[in-house]
Design a protein around this motif. Sequence first.
Motif, PDB file in Angstrom:
ATOM      1  N   VAL A 320     -15.246  -4.530  -9.646  1.00  0.00           N
ATOM      2  CA  VAL A 320     -15.999  -4.640  -8.398  1.00  0.00           C
ATOM      3  C   VAL A 320     -15.049  -5.141  -7.315  1.00  0.00           C
ATOM      4  CG1 VAL A 320     -17.921  -5.750  -7.212  1.00  0.00           C
ATOM      5  CG2 VAL A 320     -18.151  -5.094  -9.616  1.00  0.00           C
ATOM      6  N   PHE A 321     -14.943  -4.372  -6.222  1.00  0.00           N
ATOM      7  CA  PHE A 321     -14.099  -4.784  -5.104  1.00  0.00           C
ATOM      8  C   PHE A 321     -14.798  -5.871  -4.293  1.00  0.00           C
ATOM      9  CE2 PHE A 321     -12.156  -0.690  -6.023  1.00  0.00           C
ATOM     10  CZ  PHE A 321     -10.807  -0.955  -5.823  1.00  0.00           C
ATOM     11  N   ASN A 389      -0.383  10.420  14.327  1.00  0.00           N
ATOM     12  CA  ASN A 389      -1.586  10.191  13.517  1.00  0.00           C
ATOM     13  C   ASN A 389      -1.994   8.734  13.706  1.00  0.00           C
ATOM     14  OD1 ASN A 389      -3.686  10.317  11.755  1.00  0.00           O
ATOM     15  ND2 ASN A 389      -2.490  11.014   9.995  1.00  0.00           N
ATOM     16  N   MET A 390      -3.141   8.538  14.326  1.00  0.00           N
ATOM     17  CA  MET A 390      -3.579   7.184  14.642  1.00  0.00           C
ATOM     18  C   MET A 390      -4.320   6.538  13.473  1.00  0.00           C
ATOM     19  SD  MET A 390      -5.921   6.021  17.881  1.00  0.00           S
ATOM     20  CE  MET A 390      -6.382   4.313  18.155  1.00  0.00           C
ATOM     21  N   TRP A 391      -4.978   7.347  12.613  1.00  0.00           N
ATOM     22  CA  TRP A 391      -5.759   6.820  11.496  1.00  0.00           C
ATOM     23  C   TRP A 391      -5.252   7.411  10.192  1.00  0.00           C
ATOM     24  CZ3 TRP A 391      -9.326   2.963  11.634  1.00  0.00           C
ATOM     25  CH2 TRP A 391      -9.855   2.608  12.875  1.00  0.00           C
ATOM     26  N   HIS A 392      -5.242   6.573   9.174  1.00  0.00           N
ATOM     27  CA  HIS A 392      -4.939   6.997   7.806  1.00  0.00           C
ATOM     28  C   HIS A 392      -6.061   6.485   6.903  1.00  0.00           C
ATOM     29  CE1 HIS A 392      -0.779   8.276   8.727  1.00  0.00           C
ATOM     30  NE2 HIS A 392      -0.811   7.277   9.604  1.00  0.00           N
ATOM     31  N   ASN A 393      -6.678   7.395   6.172  1.00  0.00           N
ATOM     32  CA  ASN A 393      -7.769   7.036   5.260  1.00  0.00           C
ATOM     33  C   ASN A 393      -7.334   7.317   3.834  1.00  0.00           C
ATOM     34  OD1 ASN A 393     -10.046   6.444   7.242  1.00  0.00           O
ATOM     35  ND2 ASN A 393      -9.453   8.506   7.889  1.00  0.00           N
ATOM     36  N   ILE A 394      -7.197   6.251   3.072  1.00  0.00           N
ATOM     37  CA  ILE A 394      -6.759   6.381   1.682  1.00  0.00           C
ATOM     38  C   ILE A 394      -7.815   5.760   0.776  1.00  0.00           C
ATOM     39  CG2 ILE A 394      -4.322   6.354   2.337  1.00  0.00           C
ATOM     40  CD1 ILE A 394      -4.200   3.433   1.407  1.00  0.00           C
ATOM     41  N   THR A 395      -7.708   6.065  -0.493  1.00  0.00           N
ATOM     42  CA  THR A 395      -8.630   5.535  -1.500  1.00  0.00           C
ATOM     43  C   THR A 395      -7.836   4.733  -2.518  1.00  0.00           C
ATOM     44  OG1 THR A 395     -10.148   7.392  -1.227  1.00  0.00           O
ATOM     45  CG2 THR A 395     -10.335   6.126  -3.254  1.00  0.00           C
ATOM     46  N   ILE A 396      -8.267   3.496  -2.738  1.00  0.00           N
ATOM     47  CA  ILE A 396      -7.646   2.614  -3.724  1.00  0.00           C
ATOM     48  C   ILE A 396      -8.464   2.658  -5.005  1.00  0.00           C
ATOM     49  CG2 ILE A 396      -6.859   0.278  -4.226  1.00  0.00           C
ATOM     50  CD1 ILE A 396      -5.349   1.665  -1.974  1.00  0.00           C
ATOM     51  N   VAL A 397      -7.774   2.780  -6.133  1.00  0.00           N
ATOM     52  CA  VAL A 397      -8.410   2.871  -7.446  1.00  0.00           C
ATOM     53  C   VAL A 397      -8.111   1.591  -8.218  1.00  0.00           C
ATOM     54  CG1 VAL A 397      -8.614   4.199  -9.574  1.00  0.00           C
ATOM     55  CG2 VAL A 397      -8.147   5.370  -7.412  1.00  0.00           C
ATOM     56  N   ALA A 398      -9.186   0.977  -8.756  1.00  0.00           N
ATOM     57  CA  ALA A 398      -9.039  -0.213  -9.603  1.00  0.00           C
ATOM     58  C   ALA A 398      -9.447   0.161 -11.020  1.00  0.00           C
ATOM     59  CB  ALA A 398      -9.898  -1.358  -9.076  1.00  0.00           C
ATOM     60  N   THR A 399      -8.580  -0.129 -12.003  1.00  0.00           N
ATOM     61  CA  THR A 399      -8.811   0.258 -13.400  1.00  0.00           C
ATOM     62  C   THR A 399      -8.669  -0.965 -14.293  1.00  0.00           C
ATOM     63  OG1 THR A 399      -7.848   2.421 -12.904  1.00  0.00           O
ATOM     64  CG2 THR A 399      -8.132   1.857 -15.226  1.00  0.00           C
ATOM     65  N   THR A 401      -7.520  -2.847 -17.469  1.00  0.00           N
ATOM     66  CA  THR A 401      -6.400  -2.613 -18.386  1.00  0.00           C
ATOM     67  C   THR A 401      -6.870  -2.484 -19.826  1.00  0.00           C
ATOM     68  OG1 THR A 401      -6.067  -5.011 -18.537  1.00  0.00           O
ATOM     69  CG2 THR A 401      -4.805  -3.826 -16.864  1.00  0.00           C
ATOM     70  N   ARG A 402      -8.012  -3.086 -20.176  1.00  0.00           N
ATOM     71  CA  ARG A 402      -8.499  -3.018 -21.558  1.00  0.00           C
ATOM     72  C   ARG A 402      -9.345  -1.774 -21.817  1.00  0.00           C
ATOM     73  NH1 ARG A 402     -10.564  -9.318 -21.961  1.00  0.00           N
ATOM     74  NH2 ARG A 402      -8.515 -10.295 -21.613  1.00  0.00           N
ATOM     75  N   ASN A 403      -9.863  -1.200 -20.785  1.00  0.00           N
ATOM     76  CA  ASN A 403     -10.681   0.000 -20.932  1.00  0.00           C
ATOM     77  C   ASN A 403     -10.430   0.885 -19.714  1.00  0.00           C
ATOM     78  OD1 ASN A 403     -12.528   1.984 -21.437  1.00  0.00           O
ATOM     79  ND2 ASN A 403     -14.331   0.647 -21.460  1.00  0.00           N
ATOM     80  N   HIS A 404      -9.563   1.865 -19.889  1.00  0.00           N
ATOM     81  CA  HIS A 404      -9.161   2.695 -18.759  1.00  0.00           C
ATOM     82  C   HIS A 404     -10.284   3.590 -18.249  1.00  0.00           C
ATOM     83  CE1 HIS A 404      -4.624   2.352 -19.980  1.00  0.00           C
ATOM     84  NE2 HIS A 404      -5.151   1.204 -19.545  1.00  0.00           N
ATOM     85  N   SER A 405     -11.368   3.709 -18.988  1.00  0.00           N
ATOM     86  CA  SER A 405     -12.491   4.516 -18.497  1.00  0.00           C
ATOM     87  C   SER A 405     -13.305   3.786 -17.429  1.00  0.00           C
ATOM     88  CB  SER A 405     -13.407   4.902 -19.665  1.00  0.00           C
ATOM     89  OG  SER A 405     -13.992   3.745 -20.245  1.00  0.00           O
ATOM     90  N   GLN A 406     -13.122   2.487 -17.312  1.00  0.00           N
ATOM     91  CA  GLN A 406     -13.836   1.711 -16.301  1.00  0.00           C
ATOM     92  C   GLN A 406     -12.998   1.698 -15.017  1.00  0.00           C
ATOM     93  OE1 GLN A 406     -16.882   0.734 -16.610  1.00  0.00           O
ATOM     94  NE2 GLN A 406     -16.993   1.398 -18.741  1.00  0.00           N
ATOM     95  N   VAL A 407     -13.414   2.534 -14.068  1.00  0.00           N
ATOM     96  CA  VAL A 407     -12.647   2.754 -12.848  1.00  0.00           C
ATOM     97  C   VAL A 407     -13.579   2.595 -11.650  1.00  0.00           C
ATOM     98  CG1 VAL A 407     -11.274   4.410 -11.530  1.00  0.00           C
ATOM     99  CG2 VAL A 407     -11.046   4.302 -14.008  1.00  0.00           C
ATOM    100  N   SER A 408     -13.062   1.980 -10.602  1.00  0.00           N
ATOM    101  CA  SER A 408     -13.794   1.875  -9.339  1.00  0.00           C
ATOM    102  C   SER A 408     -12.887   2.340  -8.205  1.00  0.00           C
ATOM    103  CB  SER A 408     -14.264   0.438  -9.079  1.00  0.00           C
ATOM    104  OG  SER A 408     -15.212   0.044 -10.049  1.00  0.00           O
ATOM    105  N   ARG A 409     -13.505   2.813  -7.135  1.00  0.00           N
ATOM    106  CA  ARG A 409     -12.765   3.296  -5.966  1.00  0.00           C
ATOM    107  C   ARG A 409     -13.318   2.638  -4.706  1.00  0.00           C
ATOM    108  NH1 ARG A 409     -10.156   8.340  -6.955  1.00  0.00           N
ATOM    109  NH2 ARG A 409     -10.421   8.986  -9.140  1.00  0.00           N
TER     110      ARG A 409
END
Length: 729
Positions: A320-321, A389-399, A401-409
């Motif tokens: 959770v971010f 380019n005045m704006w940059h929109n990126i996506t950060i991924v949090a994973t 380490t014990r269960n790589h299937s649990q991912v949030s963006r």
Amino acid sequence: DIYILEQGFKIYITLHTDLDPGSSKIKYILSGDGAGTIFVINDKTGDIHAMKRLDREEKAEYTLTAQAVDRDTNQPLEPPSEFIIKVQDINDNAPEFVDGPYHATVPEMSVVGTFVTKVTATDADDPVYGNSAKLVYSILEGQPYFSIEPHTAIIKTALPNMDREAKEEYFVVIQAKDMGGHMGGLSGTTTVTITLTDVNDNPPKFAQSLYHFSVMEDVALGEPIGRVKANDLDIGENAKSSYDIIEGDGMDIFEITTDAQTQDGIIRVRKPLDFETKKSYTLKVEAANVHVDPRFISGGPFKDTATVKIVVEDADEPPVFSSPTYLLEVHENAAINSVIGQVTAHDPDVSSSPIRFSIDRHTDLERQFNINAEDGKITLATPLDRETNMWHNITIVATETRNHSQVSRVPVAIKVLDVNDNAPEFASEHEAFLCENGKPGQVIQIVSAVDKDDPKNGHYFLYSLLPEMVNNPNFTIKKNEDNTLSILAKHSGFSRQKQEVYLLPIIISDSGNPPMSSTSTLTIRVCGCSSDGIVQSCNVEAYVLPIGLSMGALIAILACIILLLVIVVLFVTLRRHKNEPLIIKDDEDVRENIIRYDDEGGGEEDTEAFDIATLQNPDGINGFLPRKDIKPDLQFMPRQGLAPVPNGVDVDEFINVRLHEADNDPTAPPYDSIQIYGYEGRGSVAGSLSSLESSTSDSDQNFDYLSEWGPRFKRLGELYSVGESDKET
């Protein structure tokens, strides 16, 4: 009229005549309704008999005619006599219910005397004569629930508050009896099926007072987690109930809706659950009838309640971010690898797995940013340019380490802040026009500047001339309030003949820190203007035009002169072409053509093999031209075939002979033709490809070696081989 009881066999009538009754010549005859079939007469005595039982319901009266006639002549002895026989009714028909059996409904819980239905019986006997058709109704079965009016046959309820839920259907037997119901009367019966219809007289009732459910904390919103059921003894619309959560610590977390098909209460999740925050909830659920009958409100509330306990179970949740979105700001001159911001996330589970961060490169194709996988710090990988380019929109991924299937963006918006890194310049390429009759101080041109940067307080430009141009005698500048610049003339009397174009360099500076500046050059062109200042001509050539002659007139004159010159040239060319002789001169003999062959030459000796001059017409050299370009009038026989040339013959002599034959051949076409000479020079490394010499040789030629030189030479060898075989044949 004669009255006879139905259903009887009896001598009803005896006819008599006024003539001698003993006379044997008298004969009695009978005609009319039923004569001969139902009624017969004795022709001697006149007695009338009925042949079968009479039924009033079948025919109530008969009209007959009797007469006495002479037995021998059949002549009437007396006028005919007419009489009517009426059948008198007896009670021989029982009442009948034509429309039976009957079906009727009545609401449950009805009061005594509520109308149910009406039945009707009919009797075929005579309703006028006696009581044979007088009916009386009664109930044989169905008491004490229902009653019937004896004469109107109206059925009513006889007991109050009959409950459909206790008994829904009743079977009632109704009797109809004639003769006013007295002894000896006939009777008929029918059945009436009476059904009680439902009214909302029962409240909903939960099957149990306490329900238990469990749900995973990661259940999707809107997902059902359990069902509760409130039963209602009523049916249809009266059994419909609505559910609601009236108390509990999860009223905003859960909701309950009604299943229209099963009338169940479905409990669903409205907001996300969190095992670590709250592990259980207790709700109080109420079920109430949708349609309430006001007559039965006094019987109690038409609703019921039950308790629902929900247990939340732990689930492995993704990171959770700390924020659903991030907004970062960075100056466009930020250094490479400098930190521009940070994102944080944690594992909400009890185990609290470490988190690794990464950038979704699909959102950062140019790889302008990097992120520290451990602490989530975002750094700059490549230089930024706000103007690009005045704006940059990126996506950060949090994973985890014990269960790589649990991912949030999480989306991260990066705004590039401006720095003063662009110098101002003219908004467009300006060219000013100065009138020769202009006045001192007159505004020549107003120019504006642009700057790709975007300062917070807006643009403010400073204009100045180059140091060496500050004291120029021709022009000066003036800053306007709207951030533009006016160019003014210092004096009058400008002349195109003296100087047509002036270049004025101007320095433009912004108010940034540090300030940026650039130099732009303004081109000022001296033009001729009208008295009101409208530009008419800016070319120096305008001075050389005659007075009163416009540019359009001059162009028209030049066009006419050019057209006349073209006509003269064409005329001269045609005259020359017309005077050319038809006979070809010696030096223009078209037979002196270089013929190009795609064959390989015979080496350097080819240049000495023959002289090209020998190919010329020998008679033409001496001035004698025997042929003209006309077709000969006489047809000559074809010349004999050319004899093959033996080996060793001088080629000059050979060519001359062939030329002489061609020039003196009157059958040759009157056009120049190509003469092919099959001679190749000596000394070629590749050897000779011609059959000129071998054609006279007795030795056989073998061309198989040509196939080794390639496809084209192979084909050539095949052609020569075919020629040799034909020659032998």
